[in-house]
Design a protein around this motif. Structure first.
Motif, PDB file in Angstrom:
ATOM      1  N   LEU A  77      -1.796   1.675  18.563  1.00  0.00           N
ATOM      2  CA  LEU A  77      -1.163   1.508  16.982  1.00  0.00           C
ATOM      3  C   LEU A  77      -0.959   2.979  16.287  1.00  0.00           C
ATOM      4  CD1 LEU A  77      -0.993  -0.438  14.563  1.00  0.00           C
ATOM      5  CD2 LEU A  77      -3.471   0.399  13.920  1.00  0.00           C
ATOM      6  N   ASN A 105       3.311   5.171   9.735  1.00  0.00           N
ATOM      7  CA  ASN A 105       2.392   4.853   9.135  1.00  0.00           C
ATOM      8  C   ASN A 105       2.122   3.118   9.313  1.00  0.00           C
ATOM      9  OD1 ASN A 105       0.370   4.458   6.655  1.00  0.00           O
ATOM     10  ND2 ASN A 105       2.070   3.127   5.731  1.00  0.00           N
ATOM     11  N   GLY A 115       0.796  -1.248   0.035  1.00  0.00           N
ATOM     12  CA  GLY A 115       0.188  -0.193   0.229  1.00  0.00           C
ATOM     13  C   GLY A 115       0.786   1.254   0.102  1.00  0.00           C
TER      14      GLY A 115
HETATM   15  N1  LIG Z   1      -6.013   3.317   1.510  1.00  0.00           N
HETATM   16  C1  LIG Z   1      -6.803   4.420   1.822  1.00  0.00           C
HETATM   17  O1  LIG Z   1      -7.366   4.670   1.048  1.00  0.00           O
HETATM   18  C2  LIG Z   1      -6.736   4.986   2.960  1.00  0.00           C
HETATM   19  C3  LIG Z   1      -7.386   6.165   3.590  1.00  0.00           C
HETATM   20  C4  LIG Z   1      -7.574   6.697   4.769  1.00  0.00           C
HETATM   21  C5  LIG Z   1      -6.316   6.205   5.618  1.00  0.00           C
HETATM   22  N2  LIG Z   1      -5.521   5.083   5.157  1.00  0.00           N
HETATM   23  C6  LIG Z   1      -4.391   4.991   6.179  1.00  0.00           C
HETATM   24  O2  LIG Z   1      -3.200   4.853   5.694  1.00  0.00           O
HETATM   25  C7  LIG Z   1      -2.493   3.885   6.297  1.00  0.00           C
HETATM   26  C8  LIG Z   1      -1.799   2.926   5.136  1.00  0.00           C
HETATM   27  O3  LIG Z   1      -3.118   2.334   4.525  1.00  0.00           O
HETATM   28  P1  LIG Z   1      -2.915   1.429   3.485  1.00  0.00           P
HETATM   29  O4  LIG Z   1      -4.141   1.565   2.562  1.00  0.00           O
HETATM   30  O5  LIG Z   1      -1.357   1.421   2.592  1.00  0.00           O
HETATM   31  O6  LIG Z   1      -2.971   0.089   4.013  1.00  0.00           O
HETATM   32  P2  LIG Z   1      -2.447  -1.391   3.937  1.00  0.00           P
HETATM   33  O7  LIG Z   1      -2.581  -1.571   2.128  1.00  0.00           O
HETATM   34  O8  LIG Z   1      -3.511  -2.447   4.745  1.00  0.00           O
HETATM   35  O9  LIG Z   1      -0.997  -1.705   4.145  1.00  0.00           O
HETATM   36  C9  LIG Z   1      -0.955  -1.681   5.599  1.00  0.00           C
HETATM   37  C10 LIG Z   1       0.594  -1.562   6.044  1.00  0.00           C
HETATM   38  O10 LIG Z   1       0.967  -1.599   7.270  1.00  0.00           O
HETATM   39  C11 LIG Z   1       1.458  -2.776   7.671  1.00  0.00           C
HETATM   40  N3  LIG Z   1       0.929  -2.987   8.985  1.00  0.00           N
HETATM   41  C12 LIG Z   1      -0.360  -3.194   9.421  1.00  0.00           C
HETATM   42  N4  LIG Z   1      -0.324  -3.205  10.728  1.00  0.00           N
HETATM   43  C13 LIG Z   1       0.885  -2.924  11.441  1.00  0.00           C
HETATM   44  C14 LIG Z   1       1.541  -2.742  12.460  1.00  0.00           C
HETATM   45  N5  LIG Z   1       0.702  -2.865  13.740  1.00  0.00           N
HETATM   46  N6  LIG Z   1       2.870  -2.410  12.643  1.00  0.00           N
HETATM   47  C15 LIG Z   1       3.661  -1.921  11.412  1.00  0.00           C
HETATM   48  N7  LIG Z   1       3.129  -2.485  10.293  1.00  0.00           N
HETATM   49  C16 LIG Z   1       1.750  -2.561  10.135  1.00  0.00           C
HETATM   50  C17 LIG Z   1       0.916  -3.930   6.920  1.00  0.00           C
HETATM   51  O11 LIG Z   1       1.855  -5.142   6.814  1.00  0.00           O
HETATM   52  P3  LIG Z   1       1.626  -6.219   7.981  1.00  0.00           P
HETATM   53  O12 LIG Z   1       0.194  -6.441   7.931  1.00  0.00           O
HETATM   54  O13 LIG Z   1       2.439  -7.311   7.500  1.00  0.00           O
HETATM   55  O14 LIG Z   1       2.174  -5.691   9.364  1.00  0.00           O
HETATM   56  C18 LIG Z   1       1.137  -3.322   5.620  1.00  0.00           C
HETATM   57  O15 LIG Z   1       2.450  -3.091   5.039  1.00  0.00           O
HETATM   58  C19 LIG Z   1      -3.632   3.076   7.405  1.00  0.00           C
HETATM   59  O16 LIG Z   1      -3.199   3.613   8.579  1.00  0.00           O
HETATM   60  C20 LIG Z   1      -4.907   3.466   6.589  1.00  0.00           C
HETATM   61  O17 LIG Z   1      -5.727   3.423   7.684  1.00  0.00           O
HETATM   62  C21 LIG Z   1      -5.799   4.474   4.124  1.00  0.00           C
END
Ligand SMILES: NC(=O)c1ccc[n+]([C@@H]2O[C@H](COP(=O)([O-])OP(=O)(O)OC[C@H]3O[C@@H](n4cnc5c(N)ncnc54)[C@H](OP(=O)(O)O)[C@@H]3O)[C@@H](O)[C@H]2O)c1
Length: 252
Positions: free
Chosen positions: A106, A83, A16
Protein backbone atom coordinates in the motif's frame (compact mmCIF):
# COMPACT_ATOMS: atom_id res chain seq x y z
CA UNK A 1 -3.13 29.92 -7.43
CA UNK A 2 -3.64 29.14 -11.09
CA UNK A 3 -3.40 25.47 -12.07
CA UNK A 4 -5.35 25.94 -15.30
CA UNK A 5 -4.41 23.40 -17.99
CA UNK A 6 -2.59 21.09 -15.57
CA UNK A 7 -3.47 17.43 -15.07
CA UNK A 8 -3.17 15.68 -11.70
CA UNK A 9 -3.72 12.19 -10.34
CA UNK A 10 -4.88 12.11 -6.72
CA UNK A 11 -4.93 8.82 -4.80
CA UNK A 12 -7.34 8.03 -1.96
CA UNK A 13 -9.58 10.74 -3.31
CA UNK A 14 -13.14 9.72 -2.44
CA UNK A 15 -12.80 10.95 1.15
CA UNK A 16 -10.62 12.83 3.60
CA UNK A 17 -7.32 14.42 2.67
CA UNK A 18 -7.30 13.09 -0.90
CA UNK A 19 -10.77 14.36 -1.65
CA UNK A 20 -10.02 17.79 -0.18
CA UNK A 21 -6.84 17.96 -2.26
CA UNK A 22 -8.70 17.03 -5.45
CA UNK A 23 -11.28 19.72 -4.64
CA UNK A 24 -8.59 22.36 -4.15
CA UNK A 25 -6.83 21.42 -7.40
CA UNK A 26 -10.04 21.50 -9.44
CA UNK A 27 -11.03 24.84 -7.94
CA UNK A 28 -7.63 26.20 -9.04
CA UNK A 29 -8.44 25.18 -12.61
CA UNK A 30 -6.77 21.75 -12.94
CA UNK A 31 -8.09 18.53 -14.41
CA UNK A 32 -7.93 15.72 -11.85
CA UNK A 33 -8.18 11.94 -11.99
CA UNK A 34 -9.47 10.84 -8.58
CA UNK A 35 -8.55 7.31 -7.61
CA UNK A 36 -9.78 5.08 -4.81
CA UNK A 37 -11.17 1.57 -4.50
CA UNK A 38 -14.94 1.99 -4.23
CA UNK A 39 -16.39 2.87 -7.64
CA UNK A 40 -19.60 4.42 -6.39
CA UNK A 41 -17.84 6.70 -3.88
CA UNK A 42 -15.06 7.88 -6.18
CA UNK A 43 -17.46 8.49 -9.07
CA UNK A 44 -19.75 10.49 -6.77
CA UNK A 45 -16.80 12.55 -5.50
CA UNK A 46 -15.70 13.27 -9.08
CA UNK A 47 -19.23 14.11 -10.20
CA UNK A 48 -19.47 16.68 -7.42
CA UNK A 49 -16.34 18.39 -8.77
CA UNK A 50 -17.72 18.73 -12.29
CA UNK A 51 -16.42 18.03 -15.75
CA UNK A 52 -12.72 18.55 -14.97
CA UNK A 53 -12.77 15.58 -12.58
CA UNK A 54 -12.77 11.89 -13.44
CA UNK A 55 -13.31 9.10 -10.92
CA UNK A 56 -11.37 5.85 -11.31
CA UNK A 57 -11.96 2.82 -9.08
CA UNK A 58 -8.47 1.45 -8.47
CA UNK A 59 -6.53 -0.01 -5.56
CA UNK A 60 -3.13 1.61 -4.95
CA UNK A 61 -1.69 -1.83 -4.16
CA UNK A 62 -3.12 -3.73 -7.16
CA UNK A 63 -0.76 -4.74 -9.96
CA UNK A 64 -3.02 -3.51 -12.79
CA UNK A 65 -3.59 -0.04 -11.29
CA UNK A 66 -0.63 1.76 -12.92
CA UNK A 67 -1.72 0.89 -16.46
CA UNK A 68 -5.35 1.76 -15.72
CA UNK A 69 -4.38 5.15 -14.30
CA UNK A 70 -2.03 5.77 -17.19
CA UNK A 71 -4.84 5.08 -19.65
CA UNK A 72 -7.20 7.38 -17.72
CA UNK A 73 -4.89 10.42 -17.77
CA UNK A 74 -4.47 10.29 -21.52
CA UNK A 75 -0.91 11.24 -22.38
CA UNK A 76 0.33 13.88 -19.96
CA UNK A 77 0.50 14.31 -16.18
CA UNK A 78 1.71 17.38 -14.29
CA UNK A 79 1.38 16.06 -10.78
CA UNK A 80 0.71 12.98 -8.69
CA UNK A 81 -0.56 12.88 -5.11
CA UNK A 82 0.53 9.54 -3.66
CA UNK A 83 -2.17 8.91 -1.07
CA UNK A 84 -4.49 6.12 0.03
CA UNK A 85 -5.98 4.77 3.21
CA UNK A 86 -3.54 4.16 6.00
CA UNK A 87 -2.04 0.82 7.03
CA UNK A 88 -3.62 -1.31 9.79
CA UNK A 89 -3.38 -0.55 13.50
CA UNK A 90 -1.34 -2.81 15.78
CA UNK A 91 1.93 -3.33 17.60
CA UNK A 92 4.92 -4.59 15.64
CA UNK A 93 4.95 -8.14 17.01
CA UNK A 94 1.17 -8.54 16.80
CA UNK A 95 0.76 -7.49 13.16
CA UNK A 96 0.56 -10.58 10.89
CA UNK A 97 3.07 -11.19 8.10
CA UNK A 98 0.23 -10.76 5.64
CA UNK A 99 -0.64 -7.33 7.07
CA UNK A 100 3.03 -6.29 7.03
CA UNK A 101 3.28 -7.30 3.37
CA UNK A 102 -0.02 -5.56 2.58
CA UNK A 103 1.19 -2.40 4.31
CA UNK A 104 4.36 -2.43 2.21
CA UNK A 105 2.34 -2.85 -0.98
CA UNK A 106 0.00 0.00 0.00
CA UNK A 107 2.65 2.51 1.06
CA UNK A 108 5.71 1.65 -1.03
CA UNK A 109 5.22 -1.15 -3.61
CA UNK A 110 2.04 0.24 -5.19
CA UNK A 111 3.27 3.86 -5.24
CA UNK A 112 6.56 2.77 -6.87
CA UNK A 113 4.68 0.93 -9.61
CA UNK A 114 2.31 3.88 -10.12
CA UNK A 115 5.17 6.34 -10.42
CA UNK A 116 7.05 4.04 -12.81
CA UNK A 117 4.03 4.30 -15.10
CA UNK A 118 3.36 8.03 -14.65
CA UNK A 119 6.81 9.65 -14.44
CA UNK A 120 7.44 9.05 -18.16
CA UNK A 121 4.33 11.19 -18.82
CA UNK A 122 5.68 14.06 -16.70
CA UNK A 123 7.88 16.84 -17.98
CA UNK A 124 9.75 19.88 -16.68
CA UNK A 125 7.63 21.49 -13.95
CA UNK A 126 6.10 18.19 -12.85
CA UNK A 127 5.49 17.56 -9.15
CA UNK A 128 5.01 14.48 -6.97
CA UNK A 129 3.63 14.73 -3.47
CA UNK A 130 3.53 11.88 -0.94
CA UNK A 131 1.04 12.10 1.92
CA UNK A 132 2.84 10.54 4.88
CA UNK A 133 2.20 10.97 8.61
CA UNK A 134 3.61 12.51 11.78
CA UNK A 135 5.09 9.01 12.26
CA UNK A 136 7.93 10.02 9.92
CA UNK A 137 9.25 12.10 12.84
CA UNK A 138 7.80 10.48 15.94
CA UNK A 139 6.17 7.02 16.40
CA UNK A 140 2.40 6.96 17.00
CA UNK A 141 1.24 4.60 19.78
CA UNK A 142 -0.31 1.39 18.43
CA UNK A 143 0.34 2.16 14.76
CA UNK A 144 3.61 0.34 14.10
CA UNK A 145 3.01 -0.42 10.42
CA UNK A 146 3.04 3.35 9.90
CA UNK A 147 5.87 3.94 12.38
CA UNK A 148 8.11 1.48 10.52
CA UNK A 149 7.15 2.07 6.89
CA UNK A 150 6.33 5.80 6.70
CA UNK A 151 9.91 6.90 7.39
CA UNK A 152 10.78 4.73 4.39
CA UNK A 153 8.23 6.63 2.32
CA UNK A 154 9.80 9.92 3.41
CA UNK A 155 13.15 8.50 2.31
CA UNK A 156 11.63 7.44 -1.01
CA UNK A 157 10.47 11.02 -1.57
CA UNK A 158 14.04 12.19 -0.89
CA UNK A 159 15.71 9.77 -3.29
CA UNK A 160 13.16 10.50 -6.01
CA UNK A 161 13.73 14.25 -5.53
CA UNK A 162 17.42 13.60 -6.18
CA UNK A 163 16.82 11.33 -9.18
CA UNK A 164 14.05 13.32 -10.88
CA UNK A 165 15.36 16.81 -10.11
CA UNK A 166 17.56 16.90 -13.21
CA UNK A 167 14.40 16.40 -15.29
CA UNK A 168 12.73 19.37 -13.62
CA UNK A 169 10.37 17.19 -11.55
CA UNK A 170 9.99 18.12 -7.88
CA UNK A 171 9.18 15.56 -5.17
CA UNK A 172 7.95 16.46 -1.68
CA UNK A 173 5.98 14.95 1.17
CA UNK A 174 3.45 16.31 3.63
CA UNK A 175 2.97 14.80 7.04
CA UNK A 176 -0.48 15.20 8.57
CA UNK A 177 -0.78 15.21 12.34
CA UNK A 178 -4.41 14.71 13.36
CA UNK A 179 -6.74 15.71 10.54
CA UNK A 180 -10.45 15.22 11.14
CA UNK A 181 -11.28 12.53 8.58
CA UNK A 182 -13.04 9.15 8.63
CA UNK A 183 -9.72 7.47 9.33
CA UNK A 184 -8.95 9.56 12.39
CA UNK A 185 -12.51 9.14 13.67
CA UNK A 186 -12.15 5.35 13.22
CA UNK A 187 -8.83 5.31 15.05
CA UNK A 188 -10.31 7.37 17.89
CA UNK A 189 -13.29 5.00 18.09
CA UNK A 190 -10.98 1.97 18.26
CA UNK A 191 -8.97 3.64 21.02
CA UNK A 192 -12.11 4.54 23.01
CA UNK A 193 -13.30 0.92 22.80
CA UNK A 194 -9.88 -0.49 23.66
CA UNK A 195 -9.51 1.75 26.70
CA UNK A 196 -13.19 1.67 27.73
CA UNK A 197 -13.46 5.45 27.45
CA UNK A 198 -16.02 7.81 26.01
CA UNK A 199 -15.29 8.77 22.37
CA UNK A 200 -15.74 12.51 22.94
CA UNK A 201 -13.36 12.36 25.87
CA UNK A 202 -10.73 10.55 23.77
CA UNK A 203 -11.04 13.14 21.00
CA UNK A 204 -10.87 16.08 23.42
CA UNK A 205 -7.78 14.65 25.13
CA UNK A 206 -6.15 14.01 21.76
CA UNK A 207 -6.86 17.56 20.54
CA UNK A 208 -5.50 18.94 23.82
CA UNK A 209 -2.05 17.44 23.01
CA UNK A 210 -1.83 19.64 19.91
CA UNK A 211 -0.37 23.13 20.43
CA UNK A 212 -3.19 24.64 18.33
CA UNK A 213 -5.63 22.66 20.54
CA UNK A 214 -7.73 21.23 17.72
CA UNK A 215 -7.72 18.68 14.92
CA UNK A 216 -6.93 19.99 11.45
CA UNK A 217 -9.48 20.15 8.65
CA UNK A 218 -8.83 18.26 5.38
CA UNK A 219 -8.95 21.60 3.54
CA UNK A 220 -6.02 22.82 5.63
CA UNK A 221 -3.93 19.92 4.29
CA UNK A 222 -5.24 20.48 0.78
CA UNK A 223 -4.13 24.10 0.59
CA UNK A 224 -0.55 23.14 1.46
CA UNK A 225 -0.70 20.24 -1.01
CA UNK A 226 -1.92 22.49 -3.83
CA UNK A 227 0.87 24.99 -3.12
CA UNK A 228 3.54 22.27 -3.23
CA UNK A 229 2.12 20.94 -6.50
CA UNK A 230 2.01 24.40 -8.08
CA UNK A 231 4.68 26.45 -9.83
CA UNK A 232 4.56 28.79 -6.81
CA UNK A 233 6.71 26.13 -5.07
CA UNK A 234 9.11 25.90 -8.05
CA UNK A 235 12.27 25.65 -5.89
CA UNK A 236 10.84 23.36 -3.19
CA UNK A 237 11.94 19.75 -3.65
CA UNK A 238 12.95 17.01 -1.24
CA UNK A 239 11.03 18.78 1.53
CA UNK A 240 8.93 17.06 4.21
CA UNK A 241 6.33 19.50 5.43
CA UNK A 242 4.37 18.90 8.62
CA UNK A 243 0.75 20.03 8.69
CA UNK A 244 0.02 19.22 12.30
CA UNK A 245 -0.80 22.31 14.32
CA UNK A 246 2.59 21.97 16.03
CA UNK A 247 2.04 18.36 17.20
CA UNK A 248 5.53 17.07 16.38
CA UNK A 249 8.04 18.91 18.50
CA UNK A 250 11.17 17.02 17.39
CA UNK A 251 14.07 19.21 16.28
CA UNK A 252 14.83 19.85 13.44
N1 LIG B 1 -6.26 11.88 9.04
C1 LIG B 1 -5.14 11.96 9.72
O1 LIG B 1 -5.09 12.58 10.79
C2 LIG B 1 -3.90 11.29 9.23
C3 LIG B 1 -2.78 11.34 10.05
C4 LIG B 1 -1.60 10.74 9.62
C5 LIG B 1 -1.58 10.10 8.40
N2 LIG B 1 -2.70 10.07 7.63
C6 LIG B 1 -2.60 9.36 6.36
O2 LIG B 1 -3.10 10.14 5.31
C7 LIG B 1 -3.70 9.27 4.34
C8 LIG B 1 -5.11 9.76 4.05
O3 LIG B 1 -5.83 9.70 5.27
P1 LIG B 1 -7.35 10.15 5.44
O4 LIG B 1 -7.47 10.50 6.86
O5 LIG B 1 -7.74 11.11 4.38
O6 LIG B 1 -8.05 8.74 5.21
P2 LIG B 1 -9.60 8.36 4.91
O7 LIG B 1 -10.50 9.47 5.35
O8 LIG B 1 -9.79 7.01 5.46
O9 LIG B 1 -9.66 8.30 3.31
C9 LIG B 1 -8.88 7.34 2.66
C10 LIG B 1 -9.12 7.41 1.17
O10 LIG B 1 -8.25 6.47 0.55
C11 LIG B 1 -9.01 5.51 -0.19
N3 LIG B 1 -8.28 4.26 -0.12
C12 LIG B 1 -8.17 3.41 0.93
N4 LIG B 1 -7.41 2.36 0.59
C13 LIG B 1 -7.03 2.55 -0.70
C14 LIG B 1 -6.26 1.80 -1.61
N5 LIG B 1 -5.74 0.63 -1.28
N6 LIG B 1 -6.10 2.29 -2.87
C15 LIG B 1 -6.64 3.46 -3.23
N7 LIG B 1 -7.39 4.20 -2.42
C16 LIG B 1 -7.58 3.75 -1.16
C17 LIG B 1 -10.38 5.52 0.47
O11 LIG B 1 -11.42 5.08 -0.38
P3 LIG B 1 -11.73 3.49 -0.57
O12 LIG B 1 -11.81 2.92 0.81
O13 LIG B 1 -13.00 3.44 -1.34
O14 LIG B 1 -10.57 2.97 -1.35
C18 LIG B 1 -10.53 7.00 0.76
O15 LIG B 1 -10.87 7.71 -0.41
C19 LIG B 1 -3.67 7.86 4.93
O16 LIG B 1 -2.58 7.17 4.40
C20 LIG B 1 -3.47 8.11 6.40
O17 LIG B 1 -2.81 7.05 7.06
C21 LIG B 1 -3.84 10.64 8.02
Amino acid sequence: MDLGGKVFVVGGASRGIGRATATELVSAGARVVLMSRTAEAVEAAAAELGERALGLAADMAAPDTPERVRAAVGGRVDGVVVNSGGPPLGRALDVSDEDWRGSYELLIGGPLRLLRALVPLMGEGGAILFVTSSSVRQPIGGLDTSNVLRPGVAALAKVLARDLGPRGIRVNSIAPGRIDTDRLRGNDRARAEREGRDLDEVRAASAAEIPLRRYGEPAEMARVAAFLLSDAASYVSGAAIQVDGGLVSAIP
